[in-house]
Design a protein around this motif. Structure first.
Motif, short mmCIF file in Angstrom:
data_model
loop_
_atom_site.label_atom_id
_atom_site.label_comp_id
_atom_site.label_asym_id
_atom_site.label_seq_id
_atom_site.Cartn_x
_atom_site.Cartn_y
_atom_site.Cartn_z
N GLN A 106 2.29 1.73 -3.40
CA GLN A 106 1.42 2.44 -4.48
C GLN A 106 0.96 3.78 -4.11
N ASP A 115 -7.19 0.58 -11.44
CA ASP A 115 -7.75 1.72 -12.41
C ASP A 115 -8.55 1.49 -13.39
N GLY A 124 -6.43 0.34 -1.56
CA GLY A 124 -5.07 -0.38 -1.19
C GLY A 124 -4.80 -1.36 -2.47
N ALA A 127 0.81 -1.18 -0.01
CA ALA A 127 -0.10 0.20 0.00
C ALA A 127 1.04 1.36 0.23
N LEU A 159 1.87 1.13 -12.78
CA LEU A 159 2.38 0.50 -11.26
C LEU A 159 2.68 -1.02 -11.79
N THR A 202 -1.26 5.32 -12.37
CA THR A 202 -1.49 3.93 -11.78
C THR A 202 -1.32 2.84 -12.85
#
Lengths: 418, 86
Positions: free
Chosen positions: A369, B41, B37, A366, A381, A378
């Motif tokens: 991220q 997306d 968490g 977490a 990621l 995102t």
């Protein structure tokens, strides 16, 4: 003007309004707070236009204050167009825009990992739109009704969703549906002939949903390589022909092919390969381009067209967003608690980059991220992001892909998912 | 604690999204799926919708208020699928 409008109509209105006032439209690569802060700092007199997003995911994002919301940009003036009552006024004469006026600036990941600004003078956008329309639209010249699934901030979305309709008889659906069922409903609401502008990710979901599709005269697909079987399935599902477009932010749309039946690419008329010495990277020129552009890919040119031989290995494309593996690696290395990291595209699943990470003090997923989305979109990621004891670096610090992949598969096997 | 139905959806999320290192059993039923968490997306939303349509024959629609609510948490997504599946 930072145009973050998600709605195609509002984006177009804002773009044209800015043009008439001789304001340059900035096209941010993503909505991360870091990107917006950086642009605001680099272009100090800029302001931000948005329409508070019909995106289904924006609600949870806003609620929980993660990437995607627009809070915490105190220095940047923001206007929500949804809070304005936009009224149409009687049209005046078509405005004269100076040919060299910087109409837009696109941003893309440069090879150094720092975003690179790409200037788009007005004459470049006008000429490329005329070239693109001639090449991409059905040849009948009839009014076509277009649905685009790509954001207008992306060059592909700007060229097809905003610019072609300004110069050609194209009527644009005022929504950007995400899910296949929404897409089908919007397409059904459009009169024929229909034109669908999309990406491989969206087409895969659409075809995979097995929903009956209304006929489309043409599908245009770009942003990432399209598999031939998906092209064939898309043509079968819509009854129209699919043109895959190859391009980059520097040039815009560059070449096309009918992927269901062709492997060779042809340059869009108006563009040409520049003579060059053997072994040098291919270069493309066009009268409307401000300079000759070097392609990101190696190519093999034949009399009938050309073949792409593979991408510059640092560049990745996730869901139509172009990123740099080097830049993603850098963000991981900057993350508190991470000692070493390598980001790469695993050979089997090319949809997202993966990462091997060495932890200093065991940061939580977490926390990683959270730091990541502050700095990059995102979609970049890495997934999976696997922890390892150390990376197989050579004495020079270099990493060999084969060794990285070997370690990756071993680490993957330990998670029980290989 | 997840219900049996929630666990099935949790496993579908982990499989469809290639969420290595996430244990399906540990996805909190009431924690936000997006912006939370898991770091999901819009491409993930598309993948989830595709997986759900293929496994349960349920089509997600964003202009539908129900879908928007469905994507809030594992619990709401499970409830949506349970209500709509054939």
């Amino acid at each position: 003007m930072l145009n973050l409008c998600d709605n195609p109509y509002l984006f177009t209105v804002a773009f044209c309004a800015a043009l008439i006032r001789r304001q340059t439209t900035l096209l941010p690569q993503n909505r991360s707070p870091e990107t917006l802060r950086r642009l605001a700092a680099e272009y100090p007199s800029s302001y931000l236009l948005h329409n508070h997003l019909h995106n289904p995911l924006s609600a949870p994002n806003e609620q929980h204050g993660q990437a995607g919301d627009l809070v915490d940009l105190a220095d940047l003036a923001q206007v929500n167009l949804n809070q304005w009552r936009l009224q149409s006024s009687r049209a005046t004469a078509i405005p004269e825009i100076e040919r060299d006026f910087p109409a837009a600036i696109a941003f893309t990941s440069g090879s150094t990992g720092r975003p690179k600004a790409i200037n788009k003078p007005w004459h470049t956008l006008v000429t490329s739109s005329l070239m693109n329309g001639a090449c991409m639209l059905p040849p009948t010249g009839d009014l076509v009704h277009q649905l685009a699934t790509v954001p207008p901030q992306h060059m592909w979305g700007l060229e097809t969703g905003v610019l072609i309709p300004l110069f050609w008889p194209v009527c644009v659906a005022d929504s950007r549906p995400l899910f296949p069922a929404d897409l089908v409903k919007t397409l059904q609401a459009l009169p024929a002939p229909r034109l669908l502008v999309s990406t491989p990710v969206h087409l895969r979901a659409l075809v995979g949903s097995n929903l009956p599709l209304p006929p489309c005269s043409r599908i245009l697909c770009a942003t990432a390589p399209l598999a031939a079987d998906l092209a064939i399935a898309s043509e079968a599902a819509t009854g129209g022909d699919l043109l895959e477009i190859y391009g980059c932010s520097e040039i815009g749309s560059t070449a096309f092919r009918r992927t269901a039946s062709e492997t060779l690419w042809r340059l869009i008329p108006g563009l040409s390969f520049q003579p060059q010495s053997a072994g040098a990277p291919p270069q493309i020129g066009g009268a409307h381009l401000t300079e000759v552009q070097v392609l990101q890919d190696r190519v093999e040119i034949s009399p009938e067209g050309f073949t792409l031989l593979g991408r510059n290995e640092d560049m990745v494309n996730v869901g139509g967003k172009r990123g740099s593996l080097m830049q993603i690696t850098q963000v991981l290395l900057d993350t508190p608690g991470i000692a070493d990291a390598v980001v790469f595209m695993p050979e089997d699943a090319a949809s997202r980059p993966a990462a091997l990470v060495v932890a200093k003090d065991e940061p939580s997923s977490a926390a990683i991220q959270h730091y990541f989305v502050q700095h990059l979109d995102t979609v970049f990621l890495p997934r999976p992001l696997l922890f390892v004891e150390r990376l197989p670096r050579e004495a020079t610090g270099k990493l060999h892909r084969a060794k990285v992949l070997e370690l990756y598969h071993a680490a993957l096997a330990r998670t029980g998912k290989a | 604690m997840q219900t049996a139905a929630q666990h099935i959806i949790a496993q579908l999320l982990v499989d469809a999204l290639n969420l290595e290192g996430v244990n399906a059993a540990e996805i909190e039923p009431d924690a936000p799926l997006f912006g939370g968490g898991l770091g999901l997306d819009s491409i993930d939303a598309l993948e989830i919708a595709l997986a759900i349509s293929q496994k349960f024959g349920v089509q997600m629609q964003a202009d539908d208020e129900q879908t928007r609510k469905a994507f809030a948490t594992l619990a709401s997504l499970t409830e949506f699928v349970e209500t709509h599946k054939n």
